[in-house]
Design an enzyme around this catalytic site. Structure first.
Site, PDB file in Angstrom:
ATOM      1  N   SER A   1       0.797  -1.232   0.000  1.00  0.00           N
ATOM      2  CA  SER A   1       0.000   0.000   0.000  1.00  0.00           C
ATOM      3  C   SER A   1       0.828   1.281   0.000  1.00  0.00           C
ATOM      4  O   SER A   1       0.265   2.371  -0.107  1.00  0.00           O
ATOM      5  CB  SER A   1      -0.973   0.007   1.178  1.00  0.00           C
ATOM      6  OG  SER A   1      -2.068  -0.845   0.905  1.00  0.00           O
TER       7      SER A   1
ATOM      8  N   LYS B   1       3.116   6.843   4.900  1.00  0.00           N
ATOM      9  CA  LYS B   1       2.189   5.866   4.328  1.00  0.00           C
ATOM     10  C   LYS B   1       2.699   4.491   4.696  1.00  0.00           C
ATOM     11  O   LYS B   1       3.897   4.210   4.580  1.00  0.00           O
ATOM     12  CB  LYS B   1       2.099   5.986   2.800  1.00  0.00           C
ATOM     13  CG  LYS B   1       1.076   5.020   2.198  1.00  0.00           C
ATOM     14  CD  LYS B   1      -0.329   5.388   2.604  1.00  0.00           C
ATOM     15  CE  LYS B   1      -1.342   4.277   2.303  1.00  0.00           C
ATOM     16  NZ  LYS B   1      -1.289   3.183   3.304  1.00  0.00           N
ATOM     17  N   THR B   2       1.792   3.649   5.145  1.00  0.00           N
ATOM     18  CA  THR B   2       2.131   2.282   5.506  1.00  0.00           C
ATOM     19  C   THR B   2       1.858   1.337   4.341  1.00  0.00           C
ATOM     20  O   THR B   2       1.161   1.679   3.383  1.00  0.00           O
ATOM     21  CB  THR B   2       1.307   1.825   6.720  1.00  0.00           C
ATOM     22  OG1 THR B   2      -0.087   1.956   6.394  1.00  0.00           O
ATOM     23  CG2 THR B   2       1.626   2.655   7.951  1.00  0.00           C
ATOM     24  N   GLY B   3       2.407   0.140   4.456  1.00  0.00           N
ATOM     25  CA  GLY B   3       2.128  -0.913   3.486  1.00  0.00           C
ATOM     26  C   GLY B   3       2.249  -2.263   4.164  1.00  0.00           C
ATOM     27  O   GLY B   3       3.062  -2.431   5.084  1.00  0.00           O
TER      28      GLY B   3
END
Length: 272
Positions: free
Chosen positions: A68, A209-211
Site C-alpha cells: 500500500s 504511508k504504511t504498506g
C-alpha cells in the site's frame, strides 16, 4: 536522464555519499529483534546530507513488493491525469463486505488513503488504465533497481510481488515528493503530502504511508515511509520489516519499531 531522475535518486545519493556521511547503527536492530522480526531502517537528514542506517547493505539491496505504499504513486497519477479531481473525490463502495469495516462505505480519496482502502485504489488504477500507469512508472523509473517495473494485472501489480522496490528507492521518493521534485504539478504533490500528514503537534509533524503484504513464501512484509519535521526541518525515513510468524500483528509492530527508533534518535520532543 528522465528515467534516472526519479526514484533512483535515493540510491544515487547514498552511493555517492562519503563514508563519513553514512552512519550504520547496528544497535537499532534491537527494535526488530524485540518484536521477533527482521528488517531495516533508514533516515536521511536533509540539512546535513547524512544517513543513519540500521543495515547499509539491506537498505540498498533488499527489494519487496511496495504494497500500500504504492497508494502514494497511484494517488499522484490519479490527480495528475484528472481521473480524480481532488482528495474529496468519492469512489462509491462496490457493495462487497470486507474484513476492514472502514472500507465498506463510500469514501473520498482522503479517507480511502487514510484507512488504506485497497479496493478503492484498485478501482482508481483500473480507471487510470494499464497504458497510462505504465507510462508513469517508466517516467518515474519506479521500482527500477533490478530492472523496469512491468505491469501485469493493472489492479494488483503492487500487491502480487510482480514488482519490487528497495528501501533506498522508497526514501528517494519521499524526498522528491516533499520538495516537489517529481514530474507532477505542485498542486498534485501538495494534495498527496496533505493526505500523508498523520500527526501534527507542537513538537513535530509526522507524515507517512504504511504498506502490508506477503512475500512469495507467505512471510508478512510491512513498510512505513515518510518524513518527520521538527523546527521546520524535514528528516526522511523508511522502515521495512518481515515476519514468518502468521500470528504476528504486523500493523502494530511496524509502528512500535518506527516510534521506538525515532525516539532513540531524539525525535518527537521538538528539540531536533
Amino acid at each position: 536522464m528522465r528515467y534516472l531522475s526519479g526514484f533512483v535518486f535515493g540510491l544515487l545519493v547514498l552511493t555517492s555519499c562519503s563514508p563519513n556521511s553514512v552512519k550504520e547503527e547496528k544497535d537499532l536492530e534491537k527494535y526488530f529483534s524485540a518484536q521477533q522480526v527482521t528488517g531495516v531502517f533508514g533516515l536521511f537528514d536533509n540539512a546535513q546530507g547524512s544517513f543513519i542506517l540500521s543495515d547499509r547493505k539491506r537498505f540498498k539491496d533488499s527489494a519487496y513488493l511496495p504494497a500500500s505504499t504504492f497508494k502514494v504513486v497511484n494517488a499522484l497519477i490519479g490527480l495528475e491525469t484528472g481521473i480524480v479531481k481532488d482528495d474529496s473525490t468519492v469512489i462509491p463502495w462496490d457493495g462487497v463486505t470486507r474484513k476492514v469495516p472502514e472500507w465498506n462505505q463510500d469514501l473520498s480519496m482522503y479517507r480511502a488513503f487514510r484507512v488504506s482502502d485497497v479496493p478503492w485504489f484498485q478501482e482508481l488504477a483500473r480507471r487510470i488504465g494499464k497504458d497510462t500507469m505504465q507510462h508513469w512508472l517508466d517516467t518515474l523509473g519506479y521500482a527500477s533497481r533490478y530492472g523496469r517495473a512491468v505491469i501485469n494485472r493493472k489492479d494488483s501489480f503492487w500487491l502480487d510481488n510482480s514488482i519490487k522496490i528497495t528501501p533506498d528507492e522508497q526514501l528517494g521518493l519521499m524526498k522528491k515528493l516533499y520538495f516537489n521534485q517529481l514530474p507532477f504539478q505542485r498542486r498534485t504533490c501538495d494534495i498527496v503530502g496533505r493526505m500523508m500528514l498523520m500527526e501534527d503537534n507542537t513538537n513535530y509533524r509526522l507524515s507517512y504511508k504504511t504498506g502490508w503484504g506477503n512475500a512469495e513464501n507467505g512471510d508478512a512484509l510491512a513498510w512505513v515511509v515518510g518524513w518527520i519535521e521538527e523546527n521546520k526541518h524535514p528528516y526522511f525515513f523508511v522502515l521495512q520489516l518481515r515476519s514468518a510468524d502468521p500470528n504476528a500483528d504486523i500493523t502494530a509492530i511496524r509502528m512500535k519499531v518506527l516510534k521506538g527508533i525515532l525516539e532513540e534518535l531524539g525525535f518527537m520532543k521538538g528539540k531536533k
